[in-house]
Design a protein around this motif. Structure first.
Motif: not given
Length: 133
Positions: A81, A89, A86
């Motif tokens: 991720y 996450i 990200g």
């Protein structure tokens, strides 16, 4: 195998499935009901049964029907991720992985070292993401 089963009766088949589903309706206490026989469901069922809990796993298809035969058997920590930025996450995934490694299933998992090369053409932002991972 149950006490009344024979060796020939140990295979997973429609007759056994029908018989065992009927036995579940007889009012016995079930400690854990797992819905879904994919990689996660079977892992949860295995862990629960290994801890002595009366465990039932149900799936609309046969066991591991949709499970990839090429499974890596890895529990990733969300590093993939980071490639798309990200961070949130990735952090959540790493926290969940730590719980799995230290509390839920330390007897089934182990940490493996990982080497990520920081090549000269990798930008400063990407290097920071890799280091954060």
């Amino acid at each position: 195998m149950t006490r009344n089963s024979t060796r020939a009766d140990s295979a997973l088949n429609a007759a056994r499935r029908e018989r065992e589903l009927a036995a579940l309706g007889d009012g016995g206490v079930i400690d854990v009901l797992v819905i879904g026989g994919g990689v996660t469901g079977t892992g949860v069922a295995l862990d629960a049964a290994a801890r002595g809990l009366r465990t039932v796993l149900v799936d609309k298809h046969d066991l591991a029907f949709g499970t990839s035969r090429w499974s890596s058997k890895l529990v990733h920590g969300g590093l993939r991720y980071l490639a798309s930025g990200g961070v949130g996450i990735a952090h959540e995934s790493a926290v969940e992985r730590d719980i799995l490694l230290t509390r839920t299933a330390p007897h089934l998992t182990r940490a493996l070292p990982q080497v990520v090369p920081l090549l000269p053409n990798i930008g400063a932002a990407q290097k920071l993401l890799v280091r954060a991972g």
